[in-house]
Design an enzyme around this catalytic site. Structure first.
Site, PDB file in Angstrom:
ATOM      1  N   GLY A  58     -12.319  -4.807   1.824  1.00  0.00           N
ATOM      2  CA  GLY A  58     -13.692  -4.421   2.166  1.00  0.00           C
ATOM      3  C   GLY A  58     -14.271  -3.401   1.183  1.00  0.00           C
ATOM      4  O   GLY A  58     -15.431  -3.492   0.792  1.00  0.00           O
ATOM      5  N   GLY A  62      -7.227  -9.202   0.854  1.00  0.00           N
ATOM      6  CA  GLY A  62      -6.057  -9.638   1.613  1.00  0.00           C
ATOM      7  C   GLY A  62      -5.540 -11.015   1.253  1.00  0.00           C
ATOM      8  O   GLY A  62      -4.339 -11.210   1.060  1.00  0.00           O
ATOM      9  N   LYS A 100     -15.085 -15.190   5.337  1.00  0.00           N
ATOM     10  CA  LYS A 100     -16.088 -14.105   5.408  1.00  0.00           C
ATOM     11  C   LYS A 100     -17.346 -14.432   4.613  1.00  0.00           C
ATOM     12  O   LYS A 100     -17.815 -13.630   3.780  1.00  0.00           O
ATOM     13  CB  LYS A 100     -15.491 -12.791   4.909  1.00  0.00           C
ATOM     14  CG  LYS A 100     -14.376 -12.284   5.810  1.00  0.00           C
ATOM     15  CD  LYS A 100     -13.952 -10.878   5.454  1.00  0.00           C
ATOM     16  CE  LYS A 100     -12.770 -10.449   6.299  1.00  0.00           C
ATOM     17  NZ  LYS A 100     -11.963  -9.395   5.711  1.00  0.00           N
ATOM     18  N   ARG A 135       0.818  -1.213   0.000  1.00  0.00           N
ATOM     19  CA  ARG A 135       0.000   0.000   0.000  1.00  0.00           C
ATOM     20  C   ARG A 135       0.855   1.267   0.000  1.00  0.00           C
ATOM     21  O   ARG A 135       0.437   2.298  -0.527  1.00  0.00           O
ATOM     22  CB  ARG A 135      -0.922   0.001   1.216  1.00  0.00           C
ATOM     23  CG  ARG A 135      -2.072  -0.976   1.066  1.00  0.00           C
ATOM     24  CD  ARG A 135      -2.859  -1.066   2.341  1.00  0.00           C
ATOM     25  NE  ARG A 135      -4.096  -1.819   2.146  1.00  0.00           N
ATOM     26  CZ  ARG A 135      -4.954  -2.060   3.110  1.00  0.00           C
ATOM     27  NH1 ARG A 135      -4.739  -1.610   4.332  1.00  0.00           N
ATOM     28  NH2 ARG A 135      -6.057  -2.743   2.864  1.00  0.00           N
TER      29      ARG A 135
HETATM   30  C1  3PG Z   1      -8.312  -2.336   5.471  1.00  0.00           C
HETATM   31  O1  3PG Z   1      -7.221  -2.758   5.829  1.00  0.00           O
HETATM   32  O2  3PG Z   1      -9.217  -3.073   5.077  1.00  0.00           O
HETATM   33  C2  3PG Z   1      -8.528  -0.853   5.432  1.00  0.00           C
HETATM   34  O3  3PG Z   1      -7.378  -0.179   5.801  1.00  0.00           O
HETATM   35  C3  3PG Z   1      -9.708  -0.458   6.288  1.00  0.00           C
HETATM   36  O4  3PG Z   1      -9.473  -0.762   7.617  1.00  0.00           O
HETATM   37  P1  3PG Z   1     -10.697  -0.884   8.609  1.00  0.00           P
HETATM   38  O5  3PG Z   1     -11.477  -2.108   8.184  1.00  0.00           O
HETATM   39  O6  3PG Z   1     -10.099  -1.018   9.984  1.00  0.00           O
HETATM   40  O7  3PG Z   1     -11.545   0.356   8.464  1.00  0.00           O
END
Ligand code: 3PG
Ligand code: MG
Length: 451
Positions: A431, A405, A259, A68
């Site tokens: 997400g 991820g 998930k 990132r």
């Molecule tokens: C992530 O790693 O999915 C993003 O940085 C968002 O993080 P969060 O789900 O803690 O808001």
């Protein structure tokens, strides 16, 4: 077209591109101003850039992956090249959760907070960014860890030189960030003197937090613009335009991973758009149960009560109007009475006959989540075969997109197994990408100025 002007005299903010959707077509909700629209107008401007440097392992405080950080470089380099004063802001993990878990392990509150402020500091991210840029990055933090962003910063920011890069300390050290507190947003804008907002942290674009939408609104209220950075723009091009607005057909989605409950919600919306949806991994289980087929126990080890909702959702999908689009692998690799993987040979012949045989070479493929337990050989073979299929289709011209991820892990495993992995776009969003696929509007994109 709405153009808001930035604090100082910014002339000629005329955008290239389509005005009001162009040619009377529908106005795209993804047609946002970008940093490129501001070329030549940024010298000496203080630009607040929301990146996503949520990169630390909360157990150790070490950087898990610098993907990132690297992904933010094009925007940072462009802004520096334009002579802007670049001030980056990011959250890092979830400080509140870490404090809680440290206290649950018996640590007192004061120590838990101190440890959290140390572990989730953006110090290491600033350092890594500096290494990548081969230049210094200043971490803007106040003396008090209780109040890491405060107006004390102002004198620092006013003496920052054009072309310099600094990073605010973890915005989630402030409670107000996640609540979208406008007071905090104002404080950030005041203390940094930001005149322009750039959203580049796509993976945090689903958060309506103070450091995402809050600061954008404050800057807009004050006459400035909020625009997309290069990374966000690339994500918008692929996910917004090529996937959601006008996918090349046939459009195929492949959905696996854990998930499960979150993904069930996405399937409803996906089925409206795709031509075929292949289910893999732990996602298969509720579908089999909905069809009254016994295939061991839940692969994720959840109780009957915990999976009841997923089974119900699967039943609704299988009896719904789009059930024919669902492709369910039927030869599964089992161990310990659990689904561990899909049989790779059967998976490929299923994909070739049910997708290519029926509809032709896919125009678009989106993949999310491994089809088996990739981290444990030999249960990585289904996912490796899947990546071979996707990459092959890419060579035939399919636009192939992935994100999330677990993706990185699976790709590494497949490459090790000799697959020439090819994706048109690997999204930085987990997400955020899933929420887009679910049909939701992402607040961090919606807030930006339209073209
Ligand atoms: C992530 O790693 O999915 C993003 O940085 C968002 O993080 P969060 O789900 O803690 O808001
Ligand atoms: Mg995370």
């Amino acid at each position: 077209m709405e153009i808001r002007r930035v604090g100082g005299p910014i002339r000629g903010l005329m955008m290239s591109g389509v005005e009001g959707g162009g040619g009377g077509g529908p106005i795209s909700r993804f047609n946002k101003m970008t940093i490129r629209d501001l070329a030549g107008q940024l010298a000496g401007k203080r630009v607040l850039v929301r990146v996503d440097f949520n990169v630390s392992d909360p157990k150790t405080g070490e950087i898990k992956s610098d993907t990132r950080i690297k992904a933010a470089l094009p925007t940072i380099n462009f802004l520096r090249g334009q002579g802007a004063v670049v001030i980056l802001a990011s959250h890092n993990e979830r400080p509140k959760d870490l404090i809680k878990s440290l206290m649950a392990e018996g640590m007192d509150k004061t120590t838990a907070r101190r440890v959290t402020f140390q572990r989730l500091s953006l110090k290491k991210a600033a350092w890594r960014l500096g290494e990548l840029m081969r230049d210094k990055v200043l971490l803007l933090t106040s003396i008090s860890p209780e109040d890491p962003i405060n107006p004390d910063i102002l004198p620092w920011v006013s003496c920052l030189a054009p072309g310099s890069v600094s990073l605010l300390e973890n915005t989630r050290f402030y409670e107000g960030d996640e609540k979208g507190d406008m007071e905090l947003a104002r404080k950030i804008v005041d203390s940094t003197g930001a005149q322009i907002f750039v959203m580049d942290g796509f993976s945090a674009a689903h958060r309506g937090h103070a450091s995402v939408t809050g600061v954008a609104k404050v800057i807009q209220e004050r006459g400035g613009v909020a625009v997309a950075g290069d990374l966000l723009q690339k994500e918008i091009e692929y996910l917004g335009k090529k996937l959601i607005e006008s996918p090349a057909r046939p459009y195929v989605a492949l959905m696996g991973g854990a998930k499960v409950a979150d993904k069930m919600k996405i399937i409803d919306n996906l089925l409206e758009n795709v031509d075929a949806l292949v289910i893999g991994g732990a996602m298969i289980y509720p579908f089999l149960r909905a069809k009254s087929e016994k295939m061991g126990v839940d692969p994720l080890g959840r109780s009957e009560a915990e999976i009841a909702g997923d089974i119900e959702a699967a039943r609704r999908i299988l009896t719904g109007p789009h059930y024919e689009k669902i492709i369910l692998p039927y030869r599964l690799v089992m161990a310990d009475n659990r689904i561990k993987d899909v049989d790779p040979t059967e998976l490929i012949s299923l994909l070739l006959s049910r997708i290519n045989g029926r509809y032709g070479t896919p125009g678009t493929i989106v993949w999310n989540g491994p089809f088996g337990q990739v981290e444990v050989a030999p249960y990585d073979r289904g996912t490796t075969a899947l990546l071979g299929y996707i990459s092959g289709q890419n060579q035939q011209g399919a636009v192939t997109i992935t994100g999330g991820g677990d993706t990185e892990k699976a790709i590494k495993v497949a490459m090790k197994a000799g697959v020439d992995v090819r994706f048109s776009h690997i999204s930085t969003g987990g997400g955020a990408m899933l929420e887009l696929l679910e049909g939701k509007e992402l607040p961090g994109i919606a807030v930006l100025n339209n073209r």
